[in-house]
Design a protein around this motif. Structure first.
Motif, PDB file in Angstrom:
ATOM      1  N   ASP A  86       0.876  -1.571  -0.103  1.00 35.98           N
ATOM      2  CA  ASP A  86      -0.031  -0.280   0.129  1.00 35.98           C
ATOM      3  C   ASP A  86       1.197   1.101   0.093  1.00 35.98           C
ATOM      4  O   ASP A  86       2.155   0.982   0.462  1.00 35.98           O
ATOM      5  CB  ASP A  86      -1.011  -0.073   1.245  1.00 35.98           C
ATOM      6  CG  ASP A  86      -0.346   0.081   2.429  1.00 35.98           C
ATOM      7  OD1 ASP A  86       0.118   1.094   3.110  1.00 35.98           O
ATOM      8  OD2 ASP A  86       0.226  -1.141   2.735  1.00 35.98           O
ATOM      9  N   MET A  87       0.200   2.115  -0.032  1.00 32.57           N
ATOM     10  CA  MET A  87       0.992   3.839  -0.305  1.00 32.57           C
ATOM     11  C   MET A  87       2.380   3.974   0.519  1.00 32.57           C
ATOM     12  O   MET A  87       2.933   4.085   0.714  1.00 32.57           O
ATOM     13  CB  MET A  87       0.351   4.963  -0.929  1.00 32.57           C
ATOM     14  CG  MET A  87       0.710   5.750  -1.974  1.00 32.57           C
ATOM     15  SD  MET A  87       1.896   4.941  -3.427  1.00 32.57           S
ATOM     16  CE  MET A  87       0.873   5.925  -4.910  1.00 32.57           C
ATOM     17  N   ILE A  90       4.883   2.440   1.130  1.00 28.12           N
ATOM     18  CA  ILE A  90       6.102   2.493  -0.274  1.00 28.12           C
ATOM     19  C   ILE A  90       6.473   4.107   0.534  1.00 28.12           C
ATOM     20  O   ILE A  90       7.987   4.057   0.493  1.00 28.12           O
ATOM     21  CB  ILE A  90       5.126   2.468  -1.418  1.00 28.12           C
ATOM     22  CG1 ILE A  90       5.021   1.182  -1.876  1.00 28.12           C
ATOM     23  CG2 ILE A  90       6.029   3.164  -2.339  1.00 28.12           C
ATOM     24  CD1 ILE A  90       4.256   1.223  -3.193  1.00 28.12           C
ATOM     25  N   GLN A  91       5.299   5.287   0.818  1.00 27.35           N
ATOM     26  CA  GLN A  91       6.039   5.849   1.141  1.00 27.35           C
ATOM     27  C   GLN A  91       7.047   6.168   2.641  1.00 27.35           C
ATOM     28  O   GLN A  91       8.003   7.294   2.497  1.00 27.35           O
ATOM     29  CB  GLN A  91       4.685   7.169   1.545  1.00 27.35           C
ATOM     30  CG  GLN A  91       4.381   7.619   0.187  1.00 27.35           C
ATOM     31  CD  GLN A  91       2.573   8.203   0.516  1.00 27.35           C
ATOM     32  OE1 GLN A  91       2.468   8.189   1.733  1.00 27.35           O
ATOM     33  NE2 GLN A  91       2.380   8.997  -0.496  1.00 27.35           N
ATOM     34  N   MET A  94      10.548   5.381   1.017  1.00 24.84           N
ATOM     35  CA  MET A  94      11.163   5.918   0.648  1.00 24.84           C
ATOM     36  C   MET A  94      12.221   7.006   1.214  1.00 24.84           C
ATOM     37  O   MET A  94      12.328   6.919   1.090  1.00 24.84           O
ATOM     38  CB  MET A  94      10.310   6.700  -0.328  1.00 24.84           C
ATOM     39  CG  MET A  94      10.286   5.376  -1.468  1.00 24.84           C
ATOM     40  SD  MET A  94      11.559   4.215  -2.015  1.00 24.84           S
ATOM     41  CE  MET A  94      11.774   5.205  -3.697  1.00 24.84           C
ATOM     42  N   TYR A 101      11.289  -0.348  -4.741  1.00 24.99           N
ATOM     43  CA  TYR A 101      10.097  -1.268  -4.066  1.00 24.99           C
ATOM     44  C   TYR A 101       9.719  -1.632  -4.707  1.00 24.99           C
ATOM     45  O   TYR A 101       9.072  -1.761  -6.049  1.00 24.99           O
ATOM     46  CB  TYR A 101       9.107  -0.048  -3.448  1.00 24.99           C
ATOM     47  CG  TYR A 101       8.483  -0.269  -2.643  1.00 24.99           C
ATOM     48  CD1 TYR A 101       8.521  -0.096  -0.640  1.00 24.99           C
ATOM     49  CD2 TYR A 101       7.624  -1.536  -2.446  1.00 24.99           C
ATOM     50  CE1 TYR A 101       7.860   0.122   0.485  1.00 24.99           C
ATOM     51  CE2 TYR A 101       6.529  -1.743  -1.304  1.00 24.99           C
ATOM     52  CZ  TYR A 101       7.013  -0.980  -0.093  1.00 24.99           C
ATOM     53  OH  TYR A 101       6.218  -1.378   1.001  1.00 24.99           O
TER      54      TYR A 101
END
Lengths: 122, 290
Positions: A86-87, A90-91, A94, A101
């Motif tokens: 999910d975002m 990922i965020q 990073m 990723y």
């Protein structure tokens, strides 16, 4: 020869990933959790780390934060490789200093293009 | 499948799409046409084939042509052409169109949209260097079904990992349960339409850049030459054509020449690119994309 550390608590995933990364011309070492990975980096810093998120002892994200905090002249490229897809994950990865990723399941083509995009291979 | 049936499909495809179906691809007929037979209520593929020999339904013929046209694609497929687009082509176009301030791009085999959207993302990233410019991306394909998929702009987790840098996923996509949806501002940059490469290209207008990658390989030599020659007429004199890695103009047509020093890029004879030995705008293409 460039070196890649493969970090995953699943022996099967490590085996599959290792075969793919070796085919890209890397010498591979394995670690079963973040702590083992951190110790391995202290002993010899690899060029790349393929990193699972959820592992016992120390998670992938904790390992990454610790690795980036220590700094040093040679920082490896870190590619997350996890079922967290999910975002927000990922965020977070990073922001913590990951370079790429990969969301499981993966195949050799995905690993290859990701390695290429961050300059690990031609 | 009977040999005579193979001939029927081969002739049908050649006539409707120009696509050449080699005997080695006969296995594709079974796997791709069985779902069509089911959809149309034929008990077997043979039953559908028999129906085709009579007076075939136009929509059935369309479905067959769509099913047989290959749609392999990915974001930033092969990466390198997109680096060249960013570092060589955009740089040249910026210098060469200072008053017109317009860039018209045609993706001639848009498939499910990954190529036009990859181009749109590059243009979006470069937007700050192009104040007041107008970018147009015309994206065409022969298959309505695949074009609808492209317009939808929704991709599987697998598809968004093939070639798409994670930074672009974060910037230009939103998550929709198991799928990833491309943002509306990227979608709005691409204008989709159905187009058969055998038809009159003048209706499409003129372009500065044409992407026709991994399409020509499916046509015979004569059709390849015809497509390239007609594309040449739609391309500005200093325009640039992109072909796939396994494709070339050499020995097929004189309408295009390889762009010096840039593999996969082609320019028209007499173009400024060839006159200057390709030095103009040829920058460093080694930089990573993201």
């Amino acid at each position: 020869m460039k070196a890649c550390l493969i970090v995953d608590d699943s022996r099967v995933v490590r085996k599959v990933a290792r075969r793919i990364v070796e085919e890209l011309g890397f010498e591979c070492a394995e670690a079963e959790d973040g702590q083992q990975a951190f110790d391995a980096c202290q002993a010899s810093m690899p060029d790349a780390v393929l990193l699972d998120w959820n592992m016992p002892v120390m998670s992938g994200i904790e390992f990454l934060e610790k690795l980036r905090a220590v700094g040093g002249p040679k920082q490896p490229k870190v590619i997350f490789c996890t079922t967290e897809n999910d975002m927000p994950h990922i965020q977070r990865a990073m922001q913590a200093g990951a370079d790429e990723y990969v969301m499981k399941p993966f195949d050799s083509e995905i690993i290859k293009t990701k390695f290429s995009q961050i300059g690990l291979i031609e | 499948m009977r040999i005579t049936d193979f001939d029927l499909y081969r002739d049908l495809l050649k006539e409707r799409s120009g696509l050449v179906l080699g005997q080695d691809k006969s296995y594709l007929l079974d796997s791709r046409l069985s779902p069509i037979a089911r959809k149309w209520g034929y008990p077997t593929l043979d039953a559908m084939t028999d129906a085709l020999r009579g007076v075939p339904d136009k929509d059935l013929v369309n479905d067959i042509v769509e099913a047989m046209t290959t749609n392999e694609t990915s974001f930033f497929r092969d990466n390198k052409p997109f680096e060249m687009f960013k570092d060589v082509v955009l740089k040249y176009m910026k210098e060469g169109r200072t008053t017109r301030k317009e860039l018209r791009i045609w993706c001639a085999a848009a498939s499910s949209g990954q190529e036009p959207y990859s181009i749109a993302m590059i243009l979006k990233e470069a937007a700050a260097q192009f104040p007041g410019w107008r970018f147009t991306i015309k994206a065409t394909d022969i298959s309505d079904q695949i074009l609808n998929q492209a317009r939808e702009g929704v991709y599987s987790q697998f598809e968004v990992q093939r070639g798409l840098p994670i930074q672009f996923l974060m910037k230009y996509f939103t998550q929709d349960e198991e799928k990833w949806r491309i943002s509306n501002d990227i979608k709005a940059m691409v204008n989709y339409g159905n187009f058969n490469l055998l038809n009159d290209m003048a209706t499409l207008g003129r372009f500065d850049v044409i992407f026709c990658r991994n399409v020509l390989i499916y046509f015979d030599e004569k059709t390849k030459a015809s497509i390239l020659e007609r594309m040449g007429k739609q391309l500005e004199s200093d325009g640039i054509l992109f072909l796939g890695g396994a494709e070339t103009v050499l020995g097929i047509t004189d309408a295009f020449k390889p762009f010096p020093g840039q593999r996969g890029l082609y320019a028209q004879p007499g173009s400024v690119h060839l006159a200057q030995g390709g030095a103009r705008g040829a920058g460093n293409t080694q930089q990573a994309l993201a």
